[in-house]
Structure formats: C-alpha cells, structure tokens
Design a protein around this motif. Sequence first.
Motif, PDB file in Angstrom:
ATOM      1  N   ILE A  96      -0.711   3.008   9.092  1.00 12.55           N
ATOM      2  CA  ILE A  96      -1.452   1.570   8.984  1.00 12.55           C
ATOM      3  C   ILE A  96      -1.352   0.989   7.499  1.00 12.55           C
ATOM      4  O   ILE A  96      -0.867  -0.011   7.179  1.00 12.55           O
ATOM      5  N   GLY A  97      -1.333   1.946   6.459  1.00 10.93           N
ATOM      6  CA  GLY A  97      -1.084   1.675   5.037  1.00 10.93           C
ATOM      7  C   GLY A  97       0.315   1.200   4.747  1.00 10.93           C
ATOM      8  O   GLY A  97       0.275   0.412   4.112  1.00 10.93           O
ATOM      9  N   ARG A  98       1.347   1.965   5.432  1.00 12.39           N
ATOM     10  CA  ARG A  98       2.662   1.563   5.482  1.00 12.39           C
ATOM     11  C   ARG A  98       2.922   0.128   5.792  1.00 12.39           C
ATOM     12  O   ARG A  98       3.404  -0.522   4.930  1.00 12.39           O
ATOM     13  N   TYR A  99       2.473  -0.221   6.847  1.00 13.55           N
ATOM     14  CA  TYR A  99       2.693  -1.477   7.516  1.00 13.55           C
ATOM     15  C   TYR A  99       1.891  -2.717   6.528  1.00 13.55           C
ATOM     16  O   TYR A  99       2.503  -3.582   6.247  1.00 13.55           O
ATOM     17  N   ALA A 100       0.608  -2.215   6.121  1.00 12.37           N
ATOM     18  CA  ALA A 100      -0.111  -2.964   5.260  1.00 12.37           C
ATOM     19  C   ALA A 100       0.506  -3.435   4.194  1.00 12.37           C
ATOM     20  O   ALA A 100       0.438  -4.612   3.573  1.00 12.37           O
ATOM     21  N   VAL A 101       1.132  -2.507   3.494  1.00 12.70           N
ATOM     22  CA  VAL A 101       1.825  -2.719   1.947  1.00 12.70           C
ATOM     23  C   VAL A 101       3.071  -3.319   2.435  1.00 12.70           C
ATOM     24  O   VAL A 101       3.769  -4.087   1.632  1.00 12.70           O
ATOM     25  N   LYS A 102       4.206  -2.710   3.069  1.00 19.71           N
ATOM     26  CA  LYS A 102       5.629  -2.802   3.141  1.00 19.71           C
ATOM     27  C   LYS A 102       5.866  -4.101   3.991  1.00 19.71           C
ATOM     28  O   LYS A 102       6.932  -4.516   3.867  1.00 19.71           O
ATOM     29  N   ARG A 103       4.730  -4.395   4.636  1.00 17.35           N
ATOM     30  CA  ARG A 103       4.976  -5.601   5.973  1.00 17.35           C
ATOM     31  C   ARG A 103       6.338  -5.498   6.816  1.00 17.35           C
ATOM     32  O   ARG A 103       6.917  -6.464   7.142  1.00 17.35           O
ATOM     33  N   GLN A 104       6.675  -4.084   7.142  1.00 11.45           N
ATOM     34  CA  GLN A 104       8.010  -4.015   7.807  1.00 11.45           C
ATOM     35  C   GLN A 104       7.950  -3.034   9.177  1.00 11.45           C
ATOM     36  O   GLN A 104       7.182  -2.105   8.992  1.00 11.45           O
ATOM     37  N   PHE A 105       8.182  -3.490  10.017  1.00 10.26           N
ATOM     38  CA  PHE A 105       7.824  -2.905  11.325  1.00 10.26           C
ATOM     39  C   PHE A 105       8.467  -1.419  11.461  1.00 10.26           C
ATOM     40  O   PHE A 105       8.023  -0.371  11.837  1.00 10.26           O
ATOM     41  N   THR A 106       9.767  -1.314  10.773  1.00 13.17           N
ATOM     42  CA  THR A 106      10.382  -0.093  10.584  1.00 13.17           C
ATOM     43  C   THR A 106       9.870   0.984   9.592  1.00 13.17           C
ATOM     44  O   THR A 106      10.056   2.019   9.667  1.00 13.17           O
ATOM     45  N   ALA A 107       8.782   0.207   8.936  1.00 15.12           N
ATOM     46  CA  ALA A 107       8.341   1.110   7.863  1.00 15.12           C
ATOM     47  C   ALA A 107       7.308   2.069   8.839  1.00 15.12           C
ATOM     48  O   ALA A 107       6.900   3.214   8.221  1.00 15.12           O
ATOM     49  N   MET A 108       6.865   1.698   9.826  1.00 17.85           N
ATOM     50  CA  MET A 108       6.000   2.816  10.529  1.00 17.85           C
ATOM     51  C   MET A 108       6.807   3.688  11.292  1.00 17.85           C
ATOM     52  O   MET A 108       6.267   4.804  12.177  1.00 17.85           O
ATOM     53  N   PHE A 109       8.142   3.898  11.225  1.00 19.18           N
ATOM     54  CA  PHE A 109       8.807   4.951  12.174  1.00 19.18           C
ATOM     55  C   PHE A 109       9.811   5.584  10.952  1.00 19.18           C
ATOM     56  O   PHE A 109      10.629   6.161  11.614  1.00 19.18           O
ATOM     57  N   ASP A 110       9.457   5.693   9.702  1.00 16.54           N
ATOM     58  CA  ASP A 110      10.330   6.430   9.031  1.00 16.54           C
ATOM     59  C   ASP A 110       9.673   7.775   8.830  1.00 16.54           C
ATOM     60  O   ASP A 110       8.967   8.164   8.022  1.00 16.54           O
ATOM     61  N   VAL A 111       9.913   8.642  10.019  1.00 18.28           N
ATOM     62  CA  VAL A 111       9.081   9.799  10.132  1.00 18.28           C
ATOM     63  C   VAL A 111       8.913  10.827   8.874  1.00 18.28           C
ATOM     64  O   VAL A 111       7.794  11.269   8.426  1.00 18.28           O
ATOM     65  N   ARG A 112      10.296  11.117   8.348  1.00 18.81           N
ATOM     66  CA  ARG A 112      10.248  11.907   7.354  1.00 18.81           C
ATOM     67  C   ARG A 112       9.437  11.686   6.253  1.00 18.81           C
ATOM     68  O   ARG A 112       8.630  12.556   5.553  1.00 18.81           O
ATOM     69  N   GLU A 113       9.554  10.437   5.740  1.00 24.29           N
ATOM     70  CA  GLU A 113       8.480  10.001   4.669  1.00 24.29           C
ATOM     71  C   GLU A 113       7.047   9.940   5.009  1.00 24.29           C
ATOM     72  O   GLU A 113       6.156  10.083   4.190  1.00 24.29           O
ATOM     73  N   MET A 114       6.916   9.582   6.432  1.00 21.38           N
ATOM     74  CA  MET A 114       5.474   9.397   6.534  1.00 21.38           C
ATOM     75  C   MET A 114       4.799  10.801   6.853  1.00 21.38           C
ATOM     76  O   MET A 114       3.611  10.990   6.214  1.00 21.38           O
TER      77      MET A 114
END
Length: 224
Positions: A138-156
């Motif tokens: 949720i935080g990644r999408y809220a800040v980055k506004r990119q769908f792919t940001a929710m699937f960078d598994v390693r960084e997440m």
Amino acid sequence: MNVGRAISYVTEDPNWVRKILIGGAIMLVSWIGMFLVVGIIGFFLLLGYALEIVRRVYYGVDTPLPEWTDIGEYILSGLILTGGILLWTMPFAALMAVGITISALQSPAGGTVAALASFLLVPPLLIAVTVFVIPILIGRYAVKRQFTAMFDVREMLFEAKRAVVPSLILAVVAFIASAVAQFGVVAFFIGVFVTTWYACLVIAHLTGQVYREARRVDALATEF
C-alpha cells in the motif's frame, strides 16, 4: 510509530466533521449497494482517499485531511490497489482450493493429510503477507503511483524486514480500532459507518508511518 498522532490528527482539520461525515455516508451507501456497481465504486473511492492520506503521512504532511474533490483519481487508485492486493492474495486462495480438491478426490487418509496441510500452512502464510507485506504494498503504490511498484518482490521484502515492529503495531491497532468502531452501532446503526471510517483514517495514518519507517527517509514537506 506514533499511535497517538494517528488518532488525533483527524480533528486538527477545521472541517474534519464534514469530511468524516462524507466518508461515513459513502461507506453506508457502499454497504447498501455492495453487490451493485455503485457499492463497488464507493469502496474504491474510500480506498483511494485513504491512499492519499498514506502518501501525505509519508511526506510528513498529515493535515489537513484531503478534500473530496479528486473523486475520479481516488476511484482509479482504489481500483488499481485492489487489483494489486488480489494478485498477491489469490495464490493462497488457489493453494487452499487445490488442497480441498485433493482431499475430496483422494482416499480418506490421503485426503485428510492434504486438507490438514492446506489449513495448517496456507492461513499462517496469508496472515504473514497481510501483516508484513500488504502495508508495504500500500505504501509503495501510494508514494510511487505505479502498478509495478507493488510487485518488486525483492525490494518489498527488504522494506518489510525493516518495518517488522511497526507492522505488528499497525496490525494490533487496526484490530483494536475496528473493534472500537463497532460502538457506533449505538448511534442508530448509521453511526457505525462514521466510526468505522474514522478507524480507517487511523489505520491509513499508521500505514504511512510503517512505510516511512520501511524507507527510513526524512522526506521534506516540500517534496509533497
């Protein structure tokens, strides 16, 4: 994590009563029409509004509350986030379904083993994802506004590791806030939607704090 701030920031907005009542009204309409298009859109709208709060908290600008003006953007953001969460959680539902199917097709003994494996392994994994990964998503999408940001598994997973304790605090407070919100039932039932919405805003604030801790940044208000 500042739980007190998450509870008190709402009332620092001079127009907080109006904004809370609007959110409560949307939640009421959404529940009434939950099996209709209007209900689904209402839930997307509320989720998108909460996302905006997560973003603001991340950048250290939690007041005033967002206005109910960017409705289209809120609905779209809520829709995209819902899709991301479903893609993360559906594999667990699929594993559960496979276990149940195998248990139905096999002999009683083999079926029992498959069923036990599904019910003993899948739910704990799903809980772990819900508590530690979903707030980061949720935080990644809220800040980055990119769908792919929710699937960078390693960084997440790296970010989730840095925010284990805040995520646990969020889970506990979310449970308590949801329980307390039910006292709104005494206000002719309709009040429960207002108190539940307030609880959602508290949870949104804490989610922003979790992601801020995961990133460990001191974002300036000017970046907002």
